[in-house]
Design an enzyme around this catalytic site. Sequence first.
Site, PDB file in Angstrom:
ATOM      1  N   ASP A  82      48.097  38.537  53.791  1.00  6.30           N
ATOM      2  CA  ASP A  82      47.404  39.488  53.139  1.00  6.30           C
ATOM      3  C   ASP A  82      45.862  39.717  53.534  1.00  6.30           C
ATOM      4  O   ASP A  82      45.317  38.767  54.425  1.00  6.30           O
ATOM      5  CB  ASP A  82      47.229  38.913  51.708  1.00  6.30           C
ATOM      6  CG  ASP A  82      46.957  40.322  50.702  1.00  6.30           C
ATOM      7  OD1 ASP A  82      46.722  41.413  51.253  1.00  6.30           O
ATOM      8  OD2 ASP A  82      46.580  40.079  49.428  1.00  6.30           O
ATOM      9  N   LYS A  83      45.310  40.587  53.318  1.00 12.56           N
ATOM     10  CA  LYS A  83      43.858  40.932  53.619  1.00 12.56           C
ATOM     11  C   LYS A  83      43.144  41.274  52.054  1.00 12.56           C
ATOM     12  O   LYS A  83      43.666  41.780  51.306  1.00 12.56           O
ATOM     13  CB  LYS A  83      43.734  41.987  54.457  1.00 12.56           C
ATOM     14  CG  LYS A  83      42.439  42.920  54.463  1.00 12.56           C
ATOM     15  CD  LYS A  83      42.618  44.009  53.494  1.00 12.56           C
ATOM     16  CE  LYS A  83      41.185  44.619  53.130  1.00 12.56           C
ATOM     17  NZ  LYS A  83      41.516  45.792  52.043  1.00 12.56           N
ATOM     18  N   HIS A  84      41.730  40.745  52.223  1.00 14.68           N
ATOM     19  CA  HIS A  84      41.030  41.296  51.163  1.00 14.68           C
ATOM     20  C   HIS A  84      39.617  41.540  51.626  1.00 14.68           C
ATOM     21  O   HIS A  84      39.047  41.022  52.482  1.00 14.68           O
ATOM     22  CB  HIS A  84      40.804  40.102  49.944  1.00 14.68           C
ATOM     23  CG  HIS A  84      40.308  40.413  48.726  1.00 14.68           C
ATOM     24  ND1 HIS A  84      41.000  40.920  47.705  1.00 14.68           N
ATOM     25  CD2 HIS A  84      38.993  40.238  48.427  1.00 14.68           C
ATOM     26  CE1 HIS A  84      40.094  41.045  46.700  1.00 14.68           C
ATOM     27  NE2 HIS A  84      39.093  40.891  46.949  1.00 14.68           N
ATOM     28  N   SER A  85      39.035  42.620  50.758  1.00 15.51           N
ATOM     29  CA  SER A  85      37.698  43.325  51.196  1.00 15.51           C
ATOM     30  C   SER A  85      36.867  42.746  49.913  1.00 15.51           C
ATOM     31  O   SER A  85      37.177  42.777  48.771  1.00 15.51           O
ATOM     32  CB  SER A  85      37.745  44.878  51.148  1.00 15.51           C
ATOM     33  OG  SER A  85      36.394  45.311  51.192  1.00 15.51           O
ATOM     34  N   THR A 122      41.118  49.274  44.491  1.00 15.27           N
ATOM     35  CA  THR A 122      42.354  49.486  45.209  1.00 15.27           C
ATOM     36  C   THR A 122      43.475  49.762  44.157  1.00 15.27           C
ATOM     37  O   THR A 122      44.371  50.815  44.247  1.00 15.27           O
ATOM     38  CB  THR A 122      42.893  48.168  46.234  1.00 15.27           C
ATOM     39  OG1 THR A 122      41.982  48.138  47.127  1.00 15.27           O
ATOM     40  CG2 THR A 122      44.371  48.500  46.623  1.00 15.27           C
ATOM     41  N   ARG A 170      32.494  40.512  34.452  1.00 16.50           N
ATOM     42  CA  ARG A 170      31.264  40.566  35.606  1.00 16.50           C
ATOM     43  C   ARG A 170      31.226  41.905  35.930  1.00 16.50           C
ATOM     44  O   ARG A 170      29.789  42.462  36.336  1.00 16.50           O
ATOM     45  CB  ARG A 170      31.952  39.582  36.705  1.00 16.50           C
ATOM     46  CG  ARG A 170      31.791  38.290  36.567  1.00 16.50           C
ATOM     47  CD  ARG A 170      32.425  37.484  37.719  1.00 16.50           C
ATOM     48  NE  ARG A 170      31.960  37.851  38.917  1.00 16.50           N
ATOM     49  CZ  ARG A 170      32.494  38.287  40.073  1.00 16.50           C
ATOM     50  NH1 ARG A 170      34.036  38.195  39.963  1.00 16.50           N
ATOM     51  NH2 ARG A 170      31.950  38.710  41.133  1.00 16.50           N
ATOM     52  N   SER A 185      36.627  34.578  42.574  1.00 12.89           N
ATOM     53  CA  SER A 185      37.685  35.529  42.184  1.00 12.89           C
ATOM     54  C   SER A 185      38.625  35.925  43.145  1.00 12.89           C
ATOM     55  O   SER A 185      39.782  36.362  42.934  1.00 12.89           O
ATOM     56  CB  SER A 185      36.831  36.942  41.746  1.00 12.89           C
ATOM     57  OG  SER A 185      37.514  38.288  41.451  1.00 12.89           O
ATOM     58  N   LYS A 189      43.261  34.849  43.096  1.00 14.89           N
ATOM     59  CA  LYS A 189      44.346  36.019  43.280  1.00 14.89           C
ATOM     60  C   LYS A 189      45.254  35.454  44.346  1.00 14.89           C
ATOM     61  O   LYS A 189      46.431  35.694  44.415  1.00 14.89           O
ATOM     62  CB  LYS A 189      43.800  37.238  43.330  1.00 14.89           C
ATOM     63  CG  LYS A 189      43.102  37.855  41.920  1.00 14.89           C
ATOM     64  CD  LYS A 189      42.422  39.169  42.307  1.00 14.89           C
ATOM     65  CE  LYS A 189      41.705  39.432  42.750  1.00 14.89           C
ATOM     66  NZ  LYS A 189      40.294  38.996  42.037  1.00 14.89           N
ATOM     67  N   LYS A 190      44.508  35.178  45.467  1.00  7.94           N
ATOM     68  CA  LYS A 190      45.343  35.006  46.894  1.00  7.94           C
ATOM     69  C   LYS A 190      46.077  33.742  46.776  1.00  7.94           C
ATOM     70  O   LYS A 190      47.366  33.684  47.317  1.00  7.94           O
ATOM     71  CB  LYS A 190      44.152  34.926  48.119  1.00  7.94           C
ATOM     72  CG  LYS A 190      43.618  36.444  48.173  1.00  7.94           C
ATOM     73  CD  LYS A 190      44.390  37.634  48.066  1.00  7.94           C
ATOM     74  CE  LYS A 190      43.751  38.656  48.277  1.00  7.94           C
ATOM     75  NZ  LYS A 190      44.707  40.111  48.025  1.00  7.94           N
TER      76      LYS A 190
END
Length: 437
Positions: A82-85, A122, A170, A185, A189-190
């Site tokens: 996966d990717k996260h920004s 997203t 937040r 955070s 999730k990941k």
Amino acid sequence: MLFTNVIRKKRDGGELNADEIRFFVDGLADESIPAEQVSALAMAVFLNGMSFDEAAALTLGMARSGTVLEWDPGEYAGPIVDKHSTGGVGDKVSFLLAPIMAACSCHVPMISGRGLGHTGGTTDKAEAIPGYNATPDLDRFRDVVREAGCAIIGQTPDLAPADRRFYAIRDVTGTVESVPLITASILSKKIAAGLQGLVMDVKVGNGAFMETLDTARELARSIIGTAAQAGLKTHAVLTDMNEVLGTTAGNALEIRESILYLRNEVRDSRLDDVILTLCAEMLVLAGQENDRDAARARCEEAVSSGRAAQAFANMVRALGGPADIVENYEAHLQRAPIVRAVHARGVVAGMDTRAVGNAIIELGGGRKQVGETLDLSVGFSDIARIGMELDADTPLAVIHAASEADAEAAQRNLLAAVALADTAPAEQPVILEILTG
């Protein structure tokens, strides 16, 4: 244990122990700690920081506050990645990366967030697709990842519920820009998603939470180090966010741009560079390619061949959206009733990208308070790049608004967010650094 004592300890610069962090995570998950106390601790952390051990304990605690997914290698032949920004304006990368990776024989179970501060979410963008179920049950989530190769969903009640509540609080309490809280955070999730590899897109600039290269490196190293403690291999790509990414900002508008990219019709060069760099890094991280150039070529072919567009269509259909979303997107995506071009004279010399994101919130495309319903049709399209010369034929942007009054306000906000000059500034790269450990 009295939670007020925990707040005081962190307020005074103390380090929270494992029991205190566990008490906090449990109180987040079951809502026994009220929102005002959660926000007080968040502000104390924002002001005083957290040690690496505190951040790691918070991360793992929130990840384990709900279900932690497992992926049977007999059912999922490719790597689970996966990717996260870290968040930006116009960041529609997820809708391109996930299907590209699926077309490259990877599996992408992407658990995304809603809008945070001035940045778009997203999950909100996914819900601009009519019928798309962004919160399926976990069995359906697994099925879609297996069938389509990717699934982009929001946090369900089962996955990292402590983070889900903390994230929302937040967002509206001015405590977003904290390295340990962002780290916890993202990774909670990941880790809950059961990943084998993660690539971080760490945004840098005036439209990012990390405005300088030094703070972006700090966050990237925090994420890589914390992820390593949980056995999650992670690389980070630092990318520029001193202007909107791509040509659109706003939920349905960004889905439209994503589809045009996947159709190989319109590919903004900065967006394209970010997409292909992240995808190539993911293939290298997952052990699918040894060379970044070869990995990039493989990702390019996934787009040009149409296989990535088909993977996107398969995902949308499997999650309840229109089966013909790629072919007939115009028939499905919402359109705002007021569409107006904003004109100015001169060369775009700079952009206050955060202000552009805030202008979308004012249009109704982002939240001012927890739980607020969004207008998914509003935002900006045809956004001029830094260095472009504006004239009667080339607008600064096109506004999509619910009313004339909203459009007027958006025009004022947009013009105030952009600096004009007589000559173009030196072009800046969009890919700044790659960190692998």
